[in-house]
Scaffold this motif. Sequence first.
Motif, PDB file in Angstrom:
ATOM      1  N   VAL A  92       0.844  -1.199   0.000  1.00  0.00           N
ATOM      2  CA  VAL A  92       0.000   0.000   0.000  1.00  0.00           C
ATOM      3  C   VAL A  92       0.881   1.251   0.000  1.00  0.00           C
ATOM      4  O   VAL A  92       0.655   2.183  -0.777  1.00  0.00           O
ATOM      5  CB  VAL A  92      -0.962   0.015   1.210  1.00  0.00           C
ATOM      6  N   HIS A  93       1.878   1.265   0.849  1.00  0.00           N
ATOM      7  CA  HIS A  93       2.766   2.427   0.945  1.00  0.00           C
ATOM      8  C   HIS A  93       3.521   2.650  -0.360  1.00  0.00           C
ATOM      9  O   HIS A  93       3.630   3.787  -0.840  1.00  0.00           O
ATOM     10  CB  HIS A  93       3.737   2.250   2.122  1.00  0.00           C
ATOM     11  N   LEU A  94       4.026   1.586  -0.951  1.00  0.00           N
ATOM     12  CA  LEU A  94       4.750   1.710  -2.213  1.00  0.00           C
ATOM     13  C   LEU A  94       3.828   2.217  -3.319  1.00  0.00           C
ATOM     14  O   LEU A  94       4.184   3.110  -4.087  1.00  0.00           O
ATOM     15  CB  LEU A  94       5.361   0.360  -2.597  1.00  0.00           C
ATOM     16  N   TYR A  95       2.617   1.662  -3.382  1.00  0.00           N
ATOM     17  CA  TYR A  95       1.648   2.083  -4.392  1.00  0.00           C
ATOM     18  C   TYR A  95       1.274   3.552  -4.187  1.00  0.00           C
ATOM     19  O   TYR A  95       1.232   4.339  -5.135  1.00  0.00           O
ATOM     20  CB  TYR A  95       0.399   1.194  -4.322  1.00  0.00           C
ATOM     21  N   ALA A  96       1.002   3.926  -2.944  1.00  0.00           N
ATOM     22  CA  ALA A  96       0.621   5.308  -2.645  1.00  0.00           C
ATOM     23  C   ALA A  96       1.745   6.279  -2.972  1.00  0.00           C
ATOM     24  O   ALA A  96       1.503   7.396  -3.416  1.00  0.00           O
ATOM     25  CB  ALA A  96       0.233   5.435  -1.173  1.00  0.00           C
ATOM     26  N   GLY A  97       2.976   5.846  -2.754  1.00  0.00           N
ATOM     27  CA  GLY A  97       4.116   6.719  -2.967  1.00  0.00           C
ATOM     28  C   GLY A  97       4.615   6.776  -4.399  1.00  0.00           C
ATOM     29  O   GLY A  97       5.522   7.552  -4.700  1.00  0.00           O
ATOM     30  N   CYS A  98       4.020   5.989  -5.270  1.00  0.00           N
ATOM     31  CA  CYS A  98       4.504   5.921  -6.651  1.00  0.00           C
ATOM     32  C   CYS A  98       4.309   7.247  -7.385  1.00  0.00           C
ATOM     33  O   CYS A  98       3.191   7.752  -7.501  1.00  0.00           O
ATOM     34  CB  CYS A  98       3.771   4.811  -7.404  1.00  0.00           C
ATOM     35  N   ASP A  99       5.410   7.793  -7.873  1.00  0.00           N
ATOM     36  CA  ASP A  99       5.371   8.942  -8.778  1.00  0.00           C
ATOM     37  C   ASP A  99       5.044   8.352 -10.149  1.00  0.00           C
ATOM     38  O   ASP A  99       5.919   7.874 -10.868  1.00  0.00           O
ATOM     39  CB  ASP A  99       6.731   9.638  -8.775  1.00  0.00           C
ATOM     40  N   ARG A 100       3.770   8.360 -10.488  1.00  0.00           N
ATOM     41  CA  ARG A 100       3.293   7.650 -11.676  1.00  0.00           C
ATOM     42  C   ARG A 100       3.913   8.155 -12.971  1.00  0.00           C
ATOM     43  O   ARG A 100       4.290   7.358 -13.822  1.00  0.00           O
ATOM     44  CB  ARG A 100       1.765   7.739 -11.758  1.00  0.00           C
ATOM     45  N   GLY A 101       3.999   9.471 -13.132  1.00  0.00           N
ATOM     46  CA  GLY A 101       4.550  10.022 -14.362  1.00  0.00           C
ATOM     47  C   GLY A 101       5.978   9.576 -14.610  1.00  0.00           C
ATOM     48  O   GLY A 101       6.388   9.357 -15.749  1.00  0.00           O
ATOM     49  N   PHE A 102       6.743   9.434 -13.559  1.00  0.00           N
ATOM     50  CA  PHE A 102       8.132   8.994 -13.676  1.00  0.00           C
ATOM     51  C   PHE A 102       8.237   7.472 -13.731  1.00  0.00           C
ATOM     52  O   PHE A 102       8.972   6.918 -14.560  1.00  0.00           O
ATOM     53  CB  PHE A 102       8.944   9.521 -12.486  1.00  0.00           C
ATOM     54  N   SER A 103       7.527   6.786 -12.846  1.00  0.00           N
ATOM     55  CA  SER A 103       7.742   5.355 -12.638  1.00  0.00           C
ATOM     56  C   SER A 103       6.995   4.453 -13.614  1.00  0.00           C
ATOM     57  O   SER A 103       7.526   3.407 -14.016  1.00  0.00           O
ATOM     58  CB  SER A 103       7.356   4.980 -11.205  1.00  0.00           C
ATOM     59  N   TYR A 104       5.773   4.801 -13.993  1.00  0.00           N
ATOM     60  CA  TYR A 104       4.990   3.896 -14.834  1.00  0.00           C
ATOM     61  C   TYR A 104       5.655   3.578 -16.173  1.00  0.00           C
ATOM     62  O   TYR A 104       5.689   2.416 -16.570  1.00  0.00           O
ATOM     63  CB  TYR A 104       3.589   4.441 -15.060  1.00  0.00           C
ATOM     64  N   PRO A 105       6.207   4.561 -16.893  1.00  0.00           N
ATOM     65  CA  PRO A 105       6.819   4.218 -18.181  1.00  0.00           C
ATOM     66  C   PRO A 105       8.025   3.285 -18.058  1.00  0.00           C
ATOM     67  O   PRO A 105       8.402   2.638 -19.027  1.00  0.00           O
ATOM     68  CB  PRO A 105       7.258   5.571 -18.752  1.00  0.00           C
ATOM     69  N   ARG A 106       8.621   3.206 -16.880  1.00  0.00           N
ATOM     70  CA  ARG A 106       9.837   2.422 -16.662  1.00  0.00           C
ATOM     71  C   ARG A 106       9.586   1.121 -15.904  1.00  0.00           C
ATOM     72  O   ARG A 106      10.513   0.335 -15.707  1.00  0.00           O
ATOM     73  CB  ARG A 106      10.835   3.249 -15.847  1.00  0.00           C
ATOM     74  N   LEU A 107       8.372   0.888 -15.456  1.00  0.00           N
ATOM     75  CA  LEU A 107       8.120  -0.200 -14.516  1.00  0.00           C
ATOM     76  C   LEU A 107       8.534  -1.567 -15.052  1.00  0.00           C
ATOM     77  O   LEU A 107       9.042  -2.404 -14.301  1.00  0.00           O
ATOM     78  CB  LEU A 107       6.645  -0.217 -14.099  1.00  0.00           C
ATOM     79  N   ALA A 108       8.342  -1.823 -16.324  1.00  0.00           N
ATOM     80  CA  ALA A 108       8.653  -3.139 -16.885  1.00  0.00           C
ATOM     81  C   ALA A 108      10.117  -3.285 -17.290  1.00  0.00           C
ATOM     82  O   ALA A 108      10.519  -4.339 -17.790  1.00  0.00           O
ATOM     83  CB  ALA A 108       7.758  -3.421 -18.085  1.00  0.00           C
ATOM     84  N   VAL A 109      10.920  -2.274 -17.043  1.00  0.00           N
ATOM     85  CA  VAL A 109      12.332  -2.311 -17.422  1.00  0.00           C
ATOM     86  C   VAL A 109      13.165  -2.683 -16.198  1.00  0.00           C
ATOM     87  O   VAL A 109      13.239  -1.919 -15.231  1.00  0.00           O
ATOM     88  CB  VAL A 109      12.793  -0.948 -17.986  1.00  0.00           C
ATOM     89  N   ASP A 110      13.765  -3.868 -16.229  1.00  0.00           N
ATOM     90  CA  ASP A 110      14.608  -4.291 -15.109  1.00  0.00           C
ATOM     91  C   ASP A 110      15.690  -3.258 -14.848  1.00  0.00           C
ATOM     92  O   ASP A 110      16.355  -2.789 -15.772  1.00  0.00           O
ATOM     93  CB  ASP A 110      15.271  -5.637 -15.416  1.00  0.00           C
ATOM     94  N   GLY A 111      15.851  -2.907 -13.586  1.00  0.00           N
ATOM     95  CA  GLY A 111      16.886  -1.961 -13.197  1.00  0.00           C
ATOM     96  C   GLY A 111      16.508  -0.503 -13.350  1.00  0.00           C
ATOM     97  O   GLY A 111      17.245   0.381 -12.906  1.00  0.00           O
ATOM     98  N   ALA A 112      15.363  -0.234 -13.984  1.00  0.00           N
ATOM     99  CA  ALA A 112      14.947   1.157 -14.145  1.00  0.00           C
ATOM    100  C   ALA A 112      14.505   1.716 -12.795  1.00  0.00           C
ATOM    101  O   ALA A 112      13.937   1.004 -11.967  1.00  0.00           O
ATOM    102  CB  ALA A 112      13.811   1.263 -15.158  1.00  0.00           C
ATOM    103  N   PRO A 113      14.745   2.986 -12.561  1.00  0.00           N
ATOM    104  CA  PRO A 113      14.402   3.563 -11.265  1.00  0.00           C
ATOM    105  C   PRO A 113      12.896   3.735 -11.064  1.00  0.00           C
ATOM    106  O   PRO A 113      12.134   3.924 -12.006  1.00  0.00           O
ATOM    107  CB  PRO A 113      15.099   4.926 -11.272  1.00  0.00           C
TER     108      PRO A 113
END
Length: 183
Positions: A92-113
Amino acid sequence: MLRDRPEPDLAAVTAFLAAHGADELAHPGGTLLAHLGRVHALLAEWRARPALRLAGLCHAFYGTDGFPAALGDVHDRRELAAVIGEEAERLVHLYAGCDRGFSYPRLAVDGAPFRDRFTGAESDPPPEVRRDLAELTAANELDLAQVNTDFRTTHGPALLGLFTSWRTLLSDPAWRTVQTTLT
């Protein structure tokens, strides 16, 4: 890997959320509490493990990048953890804290921040955590698309593109729901 604990009584978790105002907050498709229940049900339909289902039921407890109203204090995480367990609360905390604009485009890339919107800190979540975030996000957004035609019309094409880029992270049942809801 973290161990699952038995799922707590859902009526007790639902009552906890209602006591924090989830039954009074307007949300597409009814109240926030109704949405949270549908997300939990969708994750259960996909046979998600108990901690992920509980995270789905409580995913907006600290607010999110897309729904800022919070039910609880992100600085007092013990309260939610006592109700749903530490593993589910961490999701829940990780999901709530997700900066979506930054993180979503990179989520499926191993090692991406992955960027935390609360702190600005960047991390590299392991593959299983990336899968959990993708599955939880899909359940959240697909529920909205299923109950709100305007949402589906406005956001459906972008969500389909995002979830297609996450195909390797999504379970087969989640992917089938993406296809039936957004195509």
